[in-house]
Design a protein around this motif. Structure first.
Motif, PDB file in Angstrom:
ATOM      1  N   SER A 158       0.829  -1.212   0.000  1.00  0.00           N
ATOM      2  CA  SER A 158       0.000   0.000   0.000  1.00  0.00           C
ATOM      3  C   SER A 158       0.857   1.253   0.000  1.00  0.00           C
ATOM      4  O   SER A 158       0.534   2.242  -0.673  1.00  0.00           O
ATOM      5  CB  SER A 158      -0.920  -0.002   1.217  1.00  0.00           C
ATOM      6  N   THR A 205      -4.889  -3.793   4.424  1.00  0.00           N
ATOM      7  CA  THR A 205      -5.693  -3.681   3.204  1.00  0.00           C
ATOM      8  C   THR A 205      -6.611  -4.890   3.098  1.00  0.00           C
ATOM      9  O   THR A 205      -6.159  -6.024   3.210  1.00  0.00           O
ATOM     10  CB  THR A 205      -4.767  -3.635   1.969  1.00  0.00           C
ATOM     11  N   ASP A 247      -3.509  -2.289  -5.712  1.00  0.00           N
ATOM     12  CA  ASP A 247      -3.077  -2.711  -4.381  1.00  0.00           C
ATOM     13  C   ASP A 247      -4.039  -3.805  -3.926  1.00  0.00           C
ATOM     14  O   ASP A 247      -5.237  -3.727  -4.201  1.00  0.00           O
ATOM     15  CB  ASP A 247      -3.144  -1.524  -3.408  1.00  0.00           C
TER      16      ASP A 247
HETATM   17 MG   LIG Z   1      -1.834  -2.886   2.270  1.00  0.00          MG
END
Ligand SMILES: [Mg+2]
Ligand SMILES: Nc1nc2c(ncn2[C@@H]2O[C@H](COP(=O)(O)OP(=O)(O)OP(=O)(O)O)[C@@H](O)[C@H]2O)c(=O)[nH]1
Ligand SMILES: [K+]
Length: 399
Positions: A76, A96, A115
Protein backbone atom coordinates in the motif's frame (compact mmCIF):
# COMPACT_ATOMS: atom_id res chain seq x y z
CA UNK A 1 -13.48 -36.21 1.20
CA UNK A 2 -13.02 -32.66 -0.06
CA UNK A 3 -10.85 -31.72 -3.02
CA UNK A 4 -8.15 -30.19 -0.84
CA UNK A 5 -7.88 -33.35 1.26
CA UNK A 6 -7.59 -35.45 -1.88
CA UNK A 7 -4.80 -33.21 -3.18
CA UNK A 8 -3.01 -33.50 0.17
CA UNK A 9 -3.36 -37.28 0.08
CA UNK A 10 -1.88 -37.56 -3.41
CA UNK A 11 0.92 -35.15 -2.48
CA UNK A 12 1.71 -37.37 0.51
CA UNK A 13 1.79 -40.43 -1.73
CA UNK A 14 4.16 -38.65 -4.12
CA UNK A 15 6.44 -37.71 -1.23
CA UNK A 16 6.52 -41.37 -0.13
CA UNK A 17 7.31 -42.65 -3.62
CA UNK A 18 10.96 -42.93 -4.56
CA UNK A 19 11.87 -41.24 -7.80
CA UNK A 20 13.34 -43.70 -10.30
CA UNK A 21 12.71 -45.11 -13.75
CA UNK A 22 10.23 -47.67 -12.41
CA UNK A 23 8.05 -45.14 -10.57
CA UNK A 24 8.26 -42.45 -13.24
CA UNK A 25 4.96 -43.41 -14.89
CA UNK A 26 3.11 -43.65 -11.62
CA UNK A 27 4.41 -40.24 -10.48
CA UNK A 28 3.39 -38.71 -13.81
CA UNK A 29 -0.11 -40.05 -13.35
CA UNK A 30 -0.32 -38.63 -9.83
CA UNK A 31 0.77 -35.23 -11.12
CA UNK A 32 -2.03 -35.31 -13.67
CA UNK A 33 -4.52 -36.28 -10.94
CA UNK A 34 -3.46 -33.29 -8.83
CA UNK A 35 -3.67 -30.95 -11.82
CA UNK A 36 -7.23 -32.12 -12.50
CA UNK A 37 -8.25 -31.60 -8.88
CA UNK A 38 -6.69 -28.12 -8.81
CA UNK A 39 -8.67 -27.20 -11.90
CA UNK A 40 -11.84 -28.38 -10.14
CA UNK A 41 -10.89 -26.24 -7.18
CA UNK A 42 -10.85 -23.17 -9.42
CA UNK A 43 -14.36 -23.70 -10.68
CA UNK A 44 -16.85 -21.55 -8.77
CA UNK A 45 -18.99 -23.62 -6.38
CA UNK A 46 -22.27 -24.82 -7.87
CA UNK A 47 -25.14 -22.39 -7.39
CA UNK A 48 -22.95 -19.37 -6.78
CA UNK A 49 -22.91 -16.62 -9.34
CA UNK A 50 -19.56 -16.31 -11.08
CA UNK A 51 -17.31 -13.80 -9.40
CA UNK A 52 -19.49 -12.70 -6.52
CA UNK A 53 -17.45 -11.34 -3.66
CA UNK A 54 -14.32 -10.95 -5.77
CA UNK A 55 -12.40 -7.74 -6.12
CA UNK A 56 -13.52 -6.87 -9.63
CA UNK A 57 -12.19 -3.48 -10.60
CA UNK A 58 -12.85 -2.10 -14.06
CA UNK A 59 -9.81 -2.20 -16.28
CA UNK A 60 -8.43 1.20 -17.05
CA UNK A 61 -5.53 2.56 -19.08
CA UNK A 62 -3.04 0.77 -21.28
CA UNK A 63 -2.17 -2.07 -18.95
CA UNK A 64 -2.77 -3.55 -15.52
CA UNK A 65 -0.18 -4.30 -12.86
CA UNK A 66 -0.97 -6.16 -9.62
CA UNK A 67 0.90 -5.85 -6.31
CA UNK A 68 1.14 -9.33 -4.80
CA UNK A 69 2.88 -10.13 -1.54
CA UNK A 70 2.74 -11.22 2.06
CA UNK A 71 1.12 -8.86 4.58
CA UNK A 72 2.99 -5.72 5.59
CA UNK A 73 5.71 -5.83 2.95
CA UNK A 74 4.76 -2.30 1.87
CA UNK A 75 2.33 -2.81 -1.04
CA UNK A 76 0.00 0.00 0.00
CA UNK A 77 2.88 2.35 0.76
CA UNK A 78 4.17 1.67 -2.74
CA UNK A 79 0.77 2.26 -4.38
CA UNK A 80 0.49 5.61 -2.64
CA UNK A 81 4.01 6.60 -3.73
CA UNK A 82 3.63 5.60 -7.37
CA UNK A 83 0.07 6.74 -8.04
CA UNK A 84 -0.76 9.41 -5.50
CA UNK A 85 -3.93 7.46 -4.66
CA UNK A 86 -4.02 6.95 -0.92
CA UNK A 87 -4.12 3.38 0.30
CA UNK A 88 -4.05 2.88 4.05
CA UNK A 89 -0.68 1.63 5.31
CA UNK A 90 0.08 0.50 8.85
CA UNK A 91 2.44 -1.70 10.80
CA UNK A 92 -0.18 -4.40 11.44
CA UNK A 93 -0.92 -7.22 9.00
CA UNK A 94 -3.99 -7.26 6.73
CA UNK A 95 -4.41 -3.50 6.77
CA UNK A 96 -5.69 -3.68 3.20
CA UNK A 97 -8.85 -5.75 2.84
CA UNK A 98 -9.88 -5.09 -0.74
CA UNK A 99 -8.54 -4.12 -4.15
CA UNK A 100 -7.50 -0.48 -4.47
CA UNK A 101 -6.73 0.88 -7.95
CA UNK A 102 -4.38 3.73 -8.76
CA UNK A 103 -2.96 5.11 -11.99
CA UNK A 104 0.69 5.49 -12.93
CA UNK A 105 1.37 8.11 -15.59
CA UNK A 106 4.52 7.03 -17.40
CA UNK A 107 5.86 7.74 -20.91
CA UNK A 108 2.57 9.31 -21.96
CA UNK A 109 0.70 6.14 -21.05
CA UNK A 110 -1.58 5.30 -18.16
CA UNK A 111 -1.01 2.09 -16.25
CA UNK A 112 -3.48 0.77 -13.71
CA UNK A 113 -1.76 -0.34 -10.51
CA UNK A 114 -3.76 -2.51 -8.09
CA UNK A 115 -3.08 -2.71 -4.38
CA UNK A 116 -4.34 -5.96 -2.87
CA UNK A 117 -4.63 -7.63 0.52
CA UNK A 118 -1.60 -9.60 1.63
CA UNK A 119 -1.66 -13.31 0.88
CA UNK A 120 -0.36 -16.13 3.01
CA UNK A 121 0.75 -19.69 2.48
CA UNK A 122 -2.32 -21.74 1.56
CA UNK A 123 -3.89 -18.81 -0.29
CA UNK A 124 -4.50 -20.95 -3.35
CA UNK A 125 -6.59 -23.32 -1.23
CA UNK A 126 -8.74 -20.47 0.00
CA UNK A 127 -6.85 -19.23 3.08
CA UNK A 128 -7.49 -15.56 3.77
CA UNK A 129 -8.59 -13.75 0.63
CA UNK A 130 -6.05 -15.63 -1.42
CA UNK A 131 -8.38 -16.88 -4.11
CA UNK A 132 -9.75 -13.42 -4.92
CA UNK A 133 -6.28 -11.88 -4.86
CA UNK A 134 -4.96 -14.52 -7.22
CA UNK A 135 -7.92 -14.00 -9.56
CA UNK A 136 -6.91 -10.33 -9.83
CA UNK A 137 -3.30 -11.33 -10.46
CA UNK A 138 -4.51 -13.52 -13.32
CA UNK A 139 -6.31 -10.57 -14.91
CA UNK A 140 -3.12 -8.49 -14.91
CA UNK A 141 -0.49 -7.92 -17.55
CA UNK A 142 2.32 -7.86 -15.02
CA UNK A 143 2.73 -8.95 -11.41
CA UNK A 144 4.93 -7.00 -9.05
CA UNK A 145 5.77 -9.51 -6.33
CA UNK A 146 6.56 -7.29 -3.37
CA UNK A 147 8.93 -8.85 -0.84
CA UNK A 148 10.37 -7.62 2.43
CA UNK A 149 14.14 -7.45 1.85
CA UNK A 150 14.79 -8.17 5.52
CA UNK A 151 12.73 -11.38 5.57
CA UNK A 152 13.46 -14.91 4.43
CA UNK A 153 14.22 -15.58 0.79
CA UNK A 154 11.80 -18.51 1.14
CA UNK A 155 8.88 -16.10 0.80
CA UNK A 156 9.53 -15.72 -2.89
CA UNK A 157 9.33 -19.50 -3.40
CA UNK A 158 6.20 -19.87 -1.26
CA UNK A 159 4.39 -17.15 -3.20
CA UNK A 160 5.52 -18.53 -6.54
CA UNK A 161 4.21 -21.96 -5.51
CA UNK A 162 0.86 -20.50 -4.48
CA UNK A 163 0.49 -18.76 -7.82
CA UNK A 164 1.66 -21.82 -9.75
CA UNK A 165 -0.82 -24.12 -8.07
CA UNK A 166 -3.68 -22.08 -9.52
CA UNK A 167 -2.28 -22.11 -13.01
CA UNK A 168 -0.19 -18.95 -13.10
CA UNK A 169 3.20 -19.30 -14.73
CA UNK A 170 5.60 -16.47 -13.94
CA UNK A 171 8.26 -15.43 -16.45
CA UNK A 172 7.80 -18.56 -18.50
CA UNK A 173 6.68 -19.01 -22.04
CA UNK A 174 4.15 -21.66 -23.04
CA UNK A 175 5.76 -25.10 -23.60
CA UNK A 176 6.61 -25.83 -27.21
CA UNK A 177 4.26 -28.78 -27.48
CA UNK A 178 1.66 -29.04 -30.21
CA UNK A 179 -1.45 -30.76 -28.89
CA UNK A 180 -4.72 -31.35 -30.68
CA UNK A 181 -7.61 -33.59 -29.67
CA UNK A 182 -9.09 -35.69 -32.44
CA UNK A 183 -12.30 -37.65 -32.92
CA UNK A 184 -10.64 -40.83 -34.17
CA UNK A 185 -7.26 -42.25 -35.14
CA UNK A 186 -5.75 -42.99 -31.74
CA UNK A 187 -2.77 -41.13 -30.36
CA UNK A 188 0.06 -39.96 -32.55
CA UNK A 189 3.15 -39.07 -30.55
CA UNK A 190 6.10 -37.34 -32.19
CA UNK A 191 9.02 -35.10 -31.35
CA UNK A 192 11.41 -32.97 -33.35
CA UNK A 193 14.31 -33.74 -31.01
CA UNK A 194 15.41 -36.45 -28.53
CA UNK A 195 13.37 -36.29 -25.32
CA UNK A 196 14.87 -36.92 -21.89
CA UNK A 197 11.84 -36.37 -19.60
CA UNK A 198 8.85 -37.83 -21.39
CA UNK A 199 8.49 -40.90 -23.59
CA UNK A 200 5.57 -42.26 -25.58
CA UNK A 201 4.35 -44.52 -22.79
CA UNK A 202 4.32 -41.73 -20.21
CA UNK A 203 2.52 -39.43 -22.61
CA UNK A 204 -0.13 -42.13 -23.23
CA UNK A 205 -0.64 -42.58 -19.52
CA UNK A 206 -1.11 -38.88 -18.89
CA UNK A 207 -3.58 -38.63 -21.77
CA UNK A 208 -5.34 -41.73 -20.47
CA UNK A 209 -5.73 -40.03 -17.09
CA UNK A 210 -7.56 -37.26 -18.96
CA UNK A 211 -9.61 -39.87 -20.84
CA UNK A 212 -8.13 -38.66 -24.10
CA UNK A 213 -7.75 -41.54 -26.57
CA UNK A 214 -7.43 -39.68 -29.87
CA UNK A 215 -4.96 -36.83 -30.20
CA UNK A 216 -1.91 -35.51 -31.97
CA UNK A 217 1.06 -34.64 -29.76
CA UNK A 218 4.26 -33.11 -31.09
CA UNK A 219 7.10 -32.11 -28.76
CA UNK A 220 9.12 -29.24 -30.20
CA UNK A 221 11.37 -29.00 -27.13
CA UNK A 222 12.63 -31.34 -24.42
CA UNK A 223 9.63 -30.60 -22.22
CA UNK A 224 8.69 -32.16 -18.87
CA UNK A 225 5.58 -34.00 -17.66
CA UNK A 226 4.48 -30.78 -15.96
CA UNK A 227 4.74 -28.96 -19.29
CA UNK A 228 2.65 -31.65 -20.98
CA UNK A 229 -0.01 -31.39 -18.26
CA UNK A 230 -0.04 -27.58 -18.66
CA UNK A 231 -0.67 -27.95 -22.38
CA UNK A 232 -3.46 -30.53 -21.88
CA UNK A 233 -5.13 -28.43 -19.19
CA UNK A 234 -4.90 -25.48 -21.56
CA UNK A 235 -5.95 -22.92 -18.93
CA UNK A 236 -2.54 -21.73 -17.79
CA UNK A 237 -1.82 -18.03 -17.68
CA UNK A 238 1.70 -16.90 -18.58
CA UNK A 239 2.47 -13.61 -16.88
CA UNK A 240 5.61 -11.59 -16.43
CA UNK A 241 6.70 -10.91 -12.88
CA UNK A 242 9.13 -8.43 -11.38
CA UNK A 243 10.38 -9.20 -7.87
CA UNK A 244 10.40 -6.02 -5.82
CA UNK A 245 12.49 -6.11 -2.66
CA UNK A 246 11.23 -3.28 -0.46
CA UNK A 247 12.65 -1.93 2.83
CA UNK A 248 16.30 -2.05 1.76
CA UNK A 249 16.82 0.77 4.27
CA UNK A 250 16.86 -1.83 7.05
CA UNK A 251 19.45 -4.23 5.60
CA UNK A 252 23.18 -3.99 4.91
CA UNK A 253 24.62 -2.89 1.60
CA UNK A 254 26.06 -6.36 0.83
CA UNK A 255 22.63 -7.94 1.11
CA UNK A 256 21.11 -5.19 -1.03
CA UNK A 257 23.73 -5.90 -3.65
CA UNK A 258 22.94 -9.64 -3.64
CA UNK A 259 19.20 -9.09 -4.04
CA UNK A 260 19.69 -6.51 -6.77
CA UNK A 261 21.64 -9.05 -8.83
CA UNK A 262 18.89 -11.64 -8.79
CA UNK A 263 17.09 -12.04 -12.11
CA UNK A 264 14.00 -9.86 -12.70
CA UNK A 265 14.53 -8.14 -9.37
CA UNK A 266 14.50 -4.50 -8.32
CA UNK A 267 15.48 -3.32 -4.83
CA UNK A 268 13.66 -0.30 -3.40
CA UNK A 269 12.88 1.59 -0.25
CA UNK A 270 9.54 3.36 -0.06
CA UNK A 271 10.57 5.09 3.15
CA UNK A 272 13.71 6.61 1.63
CA UNK A 273 12.23 6.86 -1.91
CA UNK A 274 15.14 4.79 -3.21
CA UNK A 275 15.23 3.35 -6.73
CA UNK A 276 11.56 3.97 -7.53
CA UNK A 277 12.59 5.33 -10.96
CA UNK A 278 14.34 2.07 -11.69
CA UNK A 279 11.22 0.16 -10.67
CA UNK A 280 9.10 2.21 -13.06
CA UNK A 281 11.47 1.77 -15.97
CA UNK A 282 11.70 -1.99 -15.31
CA UNK A 283 7.91 -2.17 -15.16
CA UNK A 284 7.65 -0.31 -18.44
CA UNK A 285 10.23 -2.56 -20.10
CA UNK A 286 8.46 -5.74 -19.00
CA UNK A 287 5.05 -4.55 -20.16
CA UNK A 288 6.36 -4.23 -23.70
CA UNK A 289 4.00 -1.41 -24.64
CA UNK A 290 4.42 0.07 -28.09
CA UNK A 291 3.57 3.75 -28.53
CA UNK A 292 2.63 4.75 -32.05
CA UNK A 293 2.09 8.38 -33.02
CA UNK A 294 -0.34 9.27 -35.76
CA UNK A 295 0.78 11.85 -38.25
CA UNK A 296 -1.90 13.57 -40.28
CA UNK A 297 -0.72 14.42 -43.80
CA UNK A 298 1.16 17.71 -43.90
CA UNK A 299 1.13 18.07 -40.11
CA UNK A 300 3.32 17.11 -37.20
CA UNK A 301 2.30 14.14 -35.04
CA UNK A 302 0.88 14.74 -31.61
CA UNK A 303 3.65 13.31 -29.46
CA UNK A 304 1.64 13.58 -26.26
CA UNK A 305 -1.14 11.26 -27.38
CA UNK A 306 0.10 7.87 -28.63
CA UNK A 307 -1.93 4.89 -29.75
CA UNK A 308 -0.68 2.19 -27.36
CA UNK A 309 -0.30 -1.36 -28.63
CA UNK A 310 1.13 -4.51 -27.11
CA UNK A 311 2.70 -7.55 -28.75
CA UNK A 312 1.26 -9.88 -26.09
CA UNK A 313 -2.19 -8.36 -26.09
CA UNK A 314 -3.78 -7.49 -29.40
CA UNK A 315 -0.60 -7.28 -31.44
CA UNK A 316 1.53 -4.52 -32.95
CA UNK A 317 0.96 -4.70 -36.69
CA UNK A 318 -0.21 -1.83 -38.88
CA UNK A 319 -3.55 -3.65 -39.01
CA UNK A 320 -3.78 -3.70 -35.20
CA UNK A 321 -2.92 -0.01 -35.20
CA UNK A 322 -5.67 0.81 -37.72
CA UNK A 323 -8.25 -1.27 -35.83
CA UNK A 324 -7.30 0.60 -32.71
CA UNK A 325 -8.20 3.91 -34.30
CA UNK A 326 -11.46 2.74 -35.86
CA UNK A 327 -12.77 -0.71 -36.66
CA UNK A 328 -13.95 0.33 -40.14
CA UNK A 329 -10.74 2.12 -41.06
CA UNK A 330 -8.94 -0.94 -42.40
CA UNK A 331 -10.97 -1.25 -45.62
CA UNK A 332 -10.01 2.29 -46.68
CA UNK A 333 -6.29 1.91 -46.06
CA UNK A 334 -4.09 1.72 -49.15
CA UNK A 335 -0.81 1.60 -47.25
CA UNK A 336 0.92 3.52 -44.48
CA UNK A 337 4.10 5.53 -44.20
CA UNK A 338 6.29 4.66 -41.22
CA UNK A 339 9.09 6.55 -39.50
CA UNK A 340 10.98 5.05 -36.56
CA UNK A 341 12.92 1.94 -35.53
CA UNK A 342 10.72 -0.48 -37.46
CA UNK A 343 11.36 1.36 -40.74
CA UNK A 344 14.31 0.53 -42.97
CA UNK A 345 14.27 4.00 -44.52
CA UNK A 346 12.24 7.12 -43.83
CA UNK A 347 9.42 6.99 -44.50
CA UNK A 348 8.88 3.35 -45.40
CA UNK A 349 5.78 2.32 -47.34
CA UNK A 350 4.29 -0.53 -45.30
CA UNK A 351 1.40 -2.95 -45.64
CA UNK A 352 -1.01 -4.14 -42.97
CA UNK A 353 1.29 -6.92 -41.77
CA UNK A 354 4.21 -4.63 -40.90
CA UNK A 355 5.13 -4.88 -37.20
CA UNK A 356 5.45 -1.49 -35.50
CA UNK A 357 7.89 -0.65 -32.72
CA UNK A 358 7.81 1.70 -29.76
CA UNK A 359 7.77 5.37 -30.77
CA UNK A 360 7.10 4.78 -34.46
CA UNK A 361 5.25 7.47 -36.38
CA UNK A 362 2.57 6.37 -38.83
CA UNK A 363 0.73 8.21 -41.56
CA UNK A 364 -2.24 6.42 -43.08
CA UNK A 365 -2.70 6.76 -46.82
CA UNK A 366 -6.27 5.96 -47.77
CA UNK A 367 -7.34 4.37 -51.04
CA UNK A 368 -8.83 7.47 -52.64
CA UNK A 369 -6.41 9.99 -51.21
CA UNK A 370 -3.20 10.94 -52.97
CA UNK A 371 -0.18 11.15 -50.70
CA UNK A 372 2.18 14.08 -50.90
CA UNK A 373 5.48 12.24 -50.74
CA UNK A 374 6.18 9.44 -53.24
CA UNK A 375 8.35 6.42 -52.59
CA UNK A 376 11.28 7.67 -54.65
CA UNK A 377 11.29 11.08 -53.12
CA UNK A 378 12.18 9.80 -49.70
CA UNK A 379 14.80 7.22 -50.57
CA UNK A 380 17.44 9.82 -49.90
CA UNK A 381 16.32 9.96 -46.27
CA UNK A 382 17.50 6.42 -45.56
CA UNK A 383 20.42 7.74 -43.52
CA UNK A 384 18.06 9.19 -40.93
CA UNK A 385 18.61 7.96 -37.36
CA UNK A 386 16.84 4.73 -36.54
CA UNK A 387 14.84 6.05 -33.62
CA UNK A 388 12.47 8.94 -33.18
CA UNK A 389 14.18 10.30 -30.12
CA UNK A 390 12.98 13.15 -27.96
CA UNK A 391 15.36 15.36 -29.86
CA UNK A 392 13.89 14.31 -33.19
CA UNK A 393 10.39 14.81 -31.94
CA UNK A 394 11.16 18.50 -31.99
CA UNK A 395 12.43 18.39 -35.58
CA UNK A 396 9.73 18.35 -38.27
CA UNK A 397 9.05 15.15 -40.21
CA UNK A 398 8.41 15.59 -43.93
CA UNK A 399 5.19 14.45 -45.66
MG1 LIG B 1 -1.83 -2.89 2.27
N1 LIG C 1 11.58 0.39 6.92
C1 LIG C 1 10.67 0.47 5.98
N2 LIG C 1 9.37 0.31 6.27
C2 LIG C 1 8.46 0.40 5.29
C3 LIG C 1 8.85 0.67 3.95
N3 LIG C 1 7.73 0.69 3.20
C4 LIG C 1 6.70 0.44 4.02
N4 LIG C 1 7.12 0.28 5.29
C5 LIG C 1 6.31 0.03 6.48
O1 LIG C 1 5.82 -1.30 6.45
C6 LIG C 1 4.56 -1.35 7.13
C7 LIG C 1 3.54 -2.02 6.24
O2 LIG C 1 3.27 -1.20 5.13
P1 LIG C 1 1.97 -1.37 4.27
O3 LIG C 1 2.10 -0.45 3.11
O4 LIG C 1 0.76 -1.26 5.11
O5 LIG C 1 2.14 -2.88 3.80
P2 LIG C 1 1.12 -3.79 2.98
O6 LIG C 1 1.95 -4.76 2.24
O7 LIG C 1 0.18 -2.96 2.21
O8 LIG C 1 0.36 -4.55 4.16
P3 LIG C 1 -1.08 -5.28 4.16
O9 LIG C 1 -2.06 -4.41 3.47
O10 LIG C 1 -1.37 -5.42 5.61
O11 LIG C 1 -0.86 -6.58 3.48
C8 LIG C 1 4.18 0.09 7.47
O12 LIG C 1 4.49 0.31 8.81
C9 LIG C 1 5.08 0.91 6.56
O13 LIG C 1 5.39 2.17 7.08
C10 LIG C 1 10.25 0.86 3.66
O14 LIG C 1 10.68 1.11 2.55
N5 LIG C 1 11.09 0.74 4.71
K1 LIG D 1 0.19 -3.49 6.82
Amino acid sequence: MGIIERIKEIEAEMARTQKNKATEYHLGQLKAKIAKLRTQLLEPPKGSSAGGDGFEVTKFGHGRVALIGFPSVGKSTLLTMLTGTHSEAASYEFTTLTCIPGIIHYNDTKIQLLDLPGIIEGASEGKGRGRQVIAVAKSSDLVLMVLDASKSEGHRQILTRELESVGLRLNKRPPQIYFKKKKTGGISFNSTLPLTHVDEKLCYQILHEYKIHNAEVLFREDATVDDLIDVIEGNRKYIKCVYVYNKIDVIGIDDVDKLARRPNSVVISCNLKLNLDRLLSKMWEEMGLVRVYTKPQGQQPDFSDPVVLSADRGGCTVEDFCNHIHRNLIKDVKYVLVWGTSARHYPQHCGLGHVLQDEDVVQIVKKKEKEEGGRGRFKSHSTAPARISDRQKKAPLKT
